[in-house]
Design an enzyme around this catalytic site. Structure first.
Site, mmCIF file in Angstrom:
data_model
loop_
_atom_site.group_PDB
_atom_site.id
_atom_site.type_symbol
_atom_site.label_atom_id
_atom_site.label_comp_id
_atom_site.label_asym_id
_atom_site.label_seq_id
_atom_site.Cartn_x
_atom_site.Cartn_y
_atom_site.Cartn_z
ATOM 1 N N LYS A 112 -2.735 -3.164 4.619
ATOM 2 C CA LYS A 112 -2.501 -4.526 4.154
ATOM 3 C C LYS A 112 -2.750 -5.498 5.302
ATOM 4 O O LYS A 112 -2.376 -5.233 6.453
ATOM 5 C CB LYS A 112 -1.062 -4.635 3.645
ATOM 6 N N SER A 192 3.218 -8.139 -3.315
ATOM 7 C CA SER A 192 2.121 -8.736 -2.578
ATOM 8 C C SER A 192 1.136 -7.729 -2.012
ATOM 9 O O SER A 192 0.092 -8.095 -1.505
ATOM 10 C CB SER A 192 2.675 -9.589 -1.435
ATOM 11 N N SER A 216 7.199 -5.655 -3.285
ATOM 12 C CA SER A 216 5.796 -5.796 -2.938
ATOM 13 C C SER A 216 5.029 -4.493 -2.808
ATOM 14 O O SER A 216 3.809 -4.502 -2.804
ATOM 15 C CB SER A 216 5.654 -6.584 -1.628
#
Length: 515
Positions: A112, A192, A216
């Site tokens: 990420k 996210s 997330s």
């Protein structure tokens, strides 16, 4: 149902150009139906390493195929922000090694883009940090490399880990555009850690790393049909990750199987890998006492029907079920959780900026806000930055209202919540549906959450695993396993045992052309 403020940060915590047009892409052509890397796209980590051992594949050939796969598929899905230029060199070096270099030898991993990586930018998806690299690896990245992994690139995310606007679209960032659901591209990938989940689901890499503050990891894993694990906060080093809130932030592995997620967890946590894997793969449901949390249901009848089938499967496998459990949050619990995140973000983000070895284009939260205002057409084309502005108005972690709110929410989720249910009923874990089905992407009005099970484990800092439970009209739905603090391997073991049941029923006709 928790207040709206408690759901906002649910998903709070370039190779590609920013996506200004959220319209779904055209259907794939015949040439698109067999993208590169199909022969390795569904292999788990042991299968891939077996192909290396037999000489069927080399690390370099796998990396080449996966990079080509990303180049072919990702203009549609926008799951990847950047591919590592040195991935092929790393692969060639691993092929030349006389023996496997570690438990992740030759395994491509996507990170990420809020995790610091030495040779790639770390942007948190924000145009304010576009192109900026810290020049250092986060400790978890150093551990992945030492275990033999190939860092393939950086995954797209909800900008600032979805802690920018109360009307955001999960998976959208100024740097990477709008990530799309791997199963139904017109639908949300959740967030996210959107790109990390979509990348694994599409076979870009067998392992990706996301981060979670509240939902997330588990939400995008659930709606994209993969495994996601949020470990106990602190089990994996948090240094080198763009923060939201230190009391809840953690990195977590995302993979197609629980065993692969457990391997990624063990490496990043610095645990003894063989011991963790032995514990997880020996997991058994027989005699395990599992609590059914009914307060985590009731927001969609189709999800509830799948959950009843999962509960029946647990029962048939010999689990001892304790039903009709509930969390009972006090009236202002949602507002308190939001207060904690705002205050910690105020302090933690500026602390991260201050820790950087070279100055980025912005160096404070106020700088970020000013940049977005000055570049509003590109930075804020769909939604604003009211969360950033609210955080900037707080007194940070020295404020009395923060300390009081933190005490209340941790007591609620630990002693009065998860710990209470586990102790009162002598339970090994709690289960509930992870999340509802993916909703249609709407950058104008924002996300449309129906409900989810992430908040108590997130605020408590306790482990939370999601495993595919079934499909609703073709859309994946996950089953959550939550346990007490530091019970990471035990929760992974229960999820692995459930996974081995092969429980993936379908409820309702597939979408068949609907968005």
């Amino acid at each position: 149902m928790l207040p709206r403020t408690s759901l906002l940060p649910l998903c709070a915590l370039a190779l590609l150009v920013a996506c200004a047009d959220p319209a779904p892409p055209a259907p794939p052509t015949a040439a698109d139906r067999a993208p590169p890397g199909e022969d390795v796209a569904t292999l788990d980590i042991p299968e891939l390493q077996s192909a290396y051992a037999t000489g069927e594949r080399t690390v370099e050939s796998v990396v080449e195929d996966l990079v080509a796969r990303i180049a072919t598929l990702d203009p549609t899905y926008r799951a990847v922000i950047a591919v590592a230029a040195d991935a092929d060199e790393r692969a060639a070096a691993l092929d030349a090694a006389p023996a496997p270099t570690g438990p992740l030898h030759g395994i491509p991993v996507l990170l990420k883009d809020n995790i610091e990586t030495e040779r790639l930018p770390t942007t948190a998806g924000s145009l304010a940090l576009e192109g900026y690299g810290t020049g250092r690896d986060a400790p978890l990245v150093a551990r992945l490399r030492a275990a033999g992994a190939v860092i393939l690139g950086k995954a797209n995310l909800s900008e600032w880990a979805n802690f920018r606007s109360e009307r955001s679209s999960s998976g959208w960032s100024g740097v990477g555009g709008q990530t799309r659901n791997a199963i139904a591209p017109a639908r949300s990938p959740c967030g996210s850690s959107s790109g990390s989940a979509v990348a694994v689901a599409l076979g870009y890499a067998p392992l990706a790393v996301g981060t979670e503050t509240n939902g997330s990891v588990v939400c995008p894993a659930s709606v994209n049909g993969i495994v996601g694990f949020k470990p106990t906060v602190g089990a994996i080093p948090g240094a080198g990750i763009v923060p939201i809130a230190h009391s809840q932030d953690t990195a977590g592995p995302m993979a197609r199987t629980v065993a692969d997620a457990a391997l990624g967890y063990a490496v990043m946590a610095g645990e003894d890998v063989p011991s963790v894997l032995a514990t997880v793969t020996a997991g058994d449901l027989a005699g395990r006492r599992i609590g059914i949390v009914r307060s985590g249901t009731g927001y969609h009848e189709g999800v509830d029907a799948l959950f009843e089938e999962a509960v029946a499967a647990l029962d048939a496998a010999g689990a001892v079920l304790v039903d009709d459990l509930a969390f009972e949050p006090y009236e202002t619990f949602g507002e308190d959780t939001y207060t904690v995140l705002l205050h910690e973000f105020r302090t933690d983000l500026d602390g991260w900026f201050a820790s950087l070895p070279t100055a980025p284009p912005v160096t404070t939260l106020e700088d970020v806000i000013a940049f977005n205002r000055a570049q509003a057409d590109s930075s804020m084309p769909f939604f604003r930055q009211e969360i950033l502005e609210k955080a900037a108005e707080t007194g940070g972690v020295d404020a009395p209202e923060y300390r009081e709110a933190l005490t209340r929410v941790q007591a609620e989720t630990r002693a009065n919540g998860i710990d209470r249910l586990l102790a009162e009923h002598d339970l090994h874990a709690l289960v509930a549906p992870t999340e509802g089905p993916a909703w249609v992407i709407d950058v104008v009005n924002g996300d449309h959450f129906l409900g989810g099970f992430s908040t108590y484990a997130a605020v408590a800092g306790y482990p939370h695993l999601t495993v595919p439970m079934g499909r609703l009209h073709g859309l994946p739905i996950g089953l959550s396993f939550v346990g007490g603090g530091a019970k990471d391997a035990a929760i992974l073991a229960l999820g692995h045992a459930f996974e081995q049941l092969g429980h993936v029923p379908e409820r309702g006709a597939p979408l068949d052309g609907l968005p």
